[in-house]
Scaffold this active site. Structure first.
Site, PDB file in Angstrom:
ATOM      1  CB  CYS A  64      51.308 -56.210  -8.730  1.00 27.60           C
ATOM      2  SG  CYS A  64      51.052 -54.814  -9.857  1.00 27.60           S
TER       3      CYS A  64
ATOM      4  CG  ASN B 214      55.441 -15.772  -2.204  1.00 26.78           C
ATOM      5  OD1 ASN B 214      56.122 -16.749  -2.492  1.00 26.78           O
ATOM      6  ND2 ASN B 214      54.390 -15.419  -2.909  1.00 26.78           N
ATOM      7  CG  LEU B 215      59.484 -12.283  -6.104  1.00 27.36           C
ATOM      8  CD1 LEU B 215      60.820 -12.003  -5.431  1.00 27.36           C
ATOM      9  CD2 LEU B 215      59.697 -13.045  -7.408  1.00 27.36           C
TER      10      LEU B 215
ATOM     11  CB  ALA C  37      63.015 -18.079  -1.372  1.00 27.39           C
TER      12      ALA C  37
ATOM     13  CB  CYS D  26      54.309 -52.809 -10.980  1.00 29.77           C
ATOM     14  SG  CYS D  26      54.418 -52.947  -9.188  1.00 29.77           S
TER      15      CYS D  26
ATOM     16  CG  ASP E 168      62.472 -29.289  -6.522  1.00 25.88           C
ATOM     17  OD1 ASP E 168      62.855 -29.573  -5.373  1.00 25.88           O
ATOM     18  OD2 ASP E 168      61.977 -28.167  -6.816  1.00 25.88           O
TER      19      ASP E 168
ATOM     20  CG  HIS F 173      51.335 -31.164  -4.560  1.00 22.25           C
ATOM     21  ND1 HIS F 173      51.355 -29.818  -4.860  1.00 22.25           N
ATOM     22  CD2 HIS F 173      50.218 -31.373  -3.826  1.00 22.25           C
ATOM     23  CE1 HIS F 173      50.282 -29.243  -4.316  1.00 22.25           C
ATOM     24  NE2 HIS F 173      49.594 -30.152  -3.680  1.00 22.25           N
TER      25      HIS F 173
HETATM   26  P1  OAD Z   1      53.191 -21.028  -8.199  1.00 21.19           P
HETATM   27  O1  OAD Z   1      53.926 -20.957  -9.482  1.00 21.19           O
HETATM   28  O2  OAD Z   1      51.700 -20.970  -8.232  1.00 21.19           O
HETATM   29  O3  OAD Z   1      53.665 -19.851  -7.236  1.00 21.19           O
HETATM   30  C1  OAD Z   1      55.017 -19.567  -7.017  1.00 21.19           C
HETATM   31  C2  OAD Z   1      55.122 -18.412  -6.033  1.00 21.19           C
HETATM   32  O4  OAD Z   1      56.489 -18.196  -5.779  1.00 21.19           O
HETATM   33  C3  OAD Z   1      54.542 -17.093  -6.564  1.00 21.19           C
HETATM   34  O5  OAD Z   1      53.725 -16.491  -5.552  1.00 21.19           O
HETATM   35  C4  OAD Z   1      55.787 -16.235  -6.825  1.00 21.19           C
HETATM   36  O6  OAD Z   1      55.571 -14.862  -6.531  1.00 21.19           O
HETATM   37  C5  OAD Z   1      56.761 -16.817  -5.814  1.00 21.19           C
HETATM   38  N1  OAD Z   1      58.179 -16.672  -6.202  1.00 21.19           N
HETATM   39  C6  OAD Z   1      58.730 -16.704  -7.442  1.00 21.19           C
HETATM   40  N2  OAD Z   1      60.066 -16.567  -7.362  1.00 21.19           N
HETATM   41  C7  OAD Z   1      60.375 -16.472  -6.051  1.00 21.19           C
HETATM   42  C8  OAD Z   1      61.590 -16.306  -5.319  1.00 21.19           C
HETATM   43  N3  OAD Z   1      62.778 -16.237  -5.919  1.00 21.19           N
HETATM   44  N4  OAD Z   1      61.519 -16.227  -3.963  1.00 21.19           N
HETATM   45  C9  OAD Z   1      60.328 -16.299  -3.324  1.00 21.19           C
HETATM   46  N5  OAD Z   1      59.159 -16.450  -3.957  1.00 21.19           N
HETATM   47  C10 OAD Z   1      59.167 -16.537  -5.302  1.00 21.19           C
HETATM   48  O7  OAD Z   1      53.700 -22.358  -7.451  1.00 21.19           O
HETATM   49  P2  OAD Z   1      53.061 -23.153  -6.224  1.00 21.19           P
HETATM   50  O8  OAD Z   1      52.352 -22.219  -5.297  1.00 21.19           O
HETATM   51  O9  OAD Z   1      54.117 -24.001  -5.660  1.00 21.19           O
HETATM   52  O10 OAD Z   1      50.832 -28.870  -8.088  1.00 21.19           O
HETATM   53  O11 OAD Z   1      51.993 -24.053  -6.964  1.00 21.19           O
HETATM   54  C11 OAD Z   1      51.236 -24.967  -6.212  1.00 21.19           C
HETATM   55  C12 OAD Z   1      50.943 -26.200  -7.006  1.00 21.19           C
HETATM   56  O12 OAD Z   1      50.359 -25.851  -8.258  1.00 21.19           O
HETATM   57  C13 OAD Z   1      52.150 -27.004  -7.400  1.00 21.19           C
HETATM   58  O13 OAD Z   1      52.623 -27.854  -6.389  1.00 21.19           O
HETATM   59  C14 OAD Z   1      51.657 -27.803  -8.564  1.00 21.19           C
HETATM   60  C15 OAD Z   1      50.832 -26.767  -9.284  1.00 21.19           C
HETATM   61  O14 OAD Z   1      49.762 -27.248  -9.944  1.00 21.19           O
HETATM   62  C16 OAD Z   1      51.055 -30.117  -8.551  1.00 21.19           C
HETATM   63  O15 OAD Z   1      51.954 -30.405  -9.308  1.00 21.19           O
HETATM   64  C17 OAD Z   1      50.103 -31.129  -8.031  1.00 21.19           C
END
Ligand code: OAD
Length: 234
Positions: free
Chosen positions: A139, A201-202, A219, A136, A94, A109
């Protein structure tokens, strides 16, 4: 928090949760009704481009209905006011960090608002839907795809990230589950180079034990508190 000049911040889906964007690994293990392999692999793109493009079209369109929250705002404030080095590395696709005003940041990512030519690697800003076979402008190949790093592909800007981690005095991880490498390993790299490490983190992430400090909560509360304290002490 003494003697801190250089900060690296890693953000994940949790920082955008309070803006109304679903995280990846919520209950049920489905992301917006899909298994991640259905929509986030090169194989999926080759096998069912309509599904993959439509999925990201919907995610891109949904950006119009969300706004940055207090955590994005706080990091943008840090970006404006921190006189040392700062790099915000987001795993999120986003655009809420930049809409909040952050500039010292990168998307490891990829980005929903960008299209990538699979033939010549040219990137172009993209706000509309992106039908498979779009041409594109550089190209001419009908090969534009969502500019998203799929599983099995190399995340972007790794040299910049590694360099920042090697210089960091403080590494902060916000709203990420620590399930996806290489981002999940940044805490160990930063520690190896002598940085303090903080998780916001949560719930504890998969790599919580590697952090010198862990604060649990939303957060939207934790990040503004941390930024305020850091800027006040500096
Ligand atoms: P996840 O969905 O795996 O983890 C989200 C984390 O945020 C969890 O540990 C939740 O506990 C925490 N969480 C949820 N709500 C929250 C809040 N209000 N405040 C603080 N923390 C909160 O997401 P990512 O770790 O970002 O990759 O996932 C990593 C990657 O996996 C993404 O970038 C994506 C996905 O596959 C690609 O798209 C390449």
């Amino acid at each position: 928090m003494q003697d801190i000049q250089n900060i690296v911040i890693l953000t994940g889906a949790g920082i955008s949760a309070e803006s109304g964007i679903a995280t990846f690994r919520g209950p049920g293990g489905l992301w917006e009704g899909h298994r991640v392999e259905e929509v986030c692999t090169p194989e999926a793109l080759a096998h069912d481009p309509d599904l993959v493009h439509r999925f990201y079209d919907l995610r891109r369109a949904a950006l119009a209905n969300v706004v940055p929250n207090a955590a994005h705002d706080a990091l943008a404030r840090l970006d404006r006011e921190w006189s040392g080095e700062l790099l915000i590395v987001t795993q999120n696709v986003d655009d809420l960090h930049e809409r909040a005003g952050a500039t010292r940041m990168l998307h490891m990512h990829g980005e929903l608002n960008s299209a990538l030519c699979a033939a010549c690697d040219t990137r172009v800003a993209w706000r509309e839907s992106l039908p498979p076979g779009s041409a594109c402008a550089t190209c001419g190949a009908e090969a534009l795809r969502p500019d998203i790093v799929f599983f099995g592909e190399m995340p972007y800007r790794m040299e910049v990230i590694e360099r920042a981690l090697s210089r960091a005095d403080l590494f902060v991880s916000i709203g990420t589950s620590g399930a996806v490498y290489p981002a999940a390993g940044f805490v160990q790299t930063a520690r190896y180079h002598g940085a303090q490490t903080l998780e916001l983190n949560l719930e504890p992430s998969a790599g919580s034990v590697y952090f010198s400090e862990v604060r649990l909560g939303a957060a939207g509360v934790l990040v503004p508190e941390w930024v305020e304290a850091l800027l006040t002490q500096a």
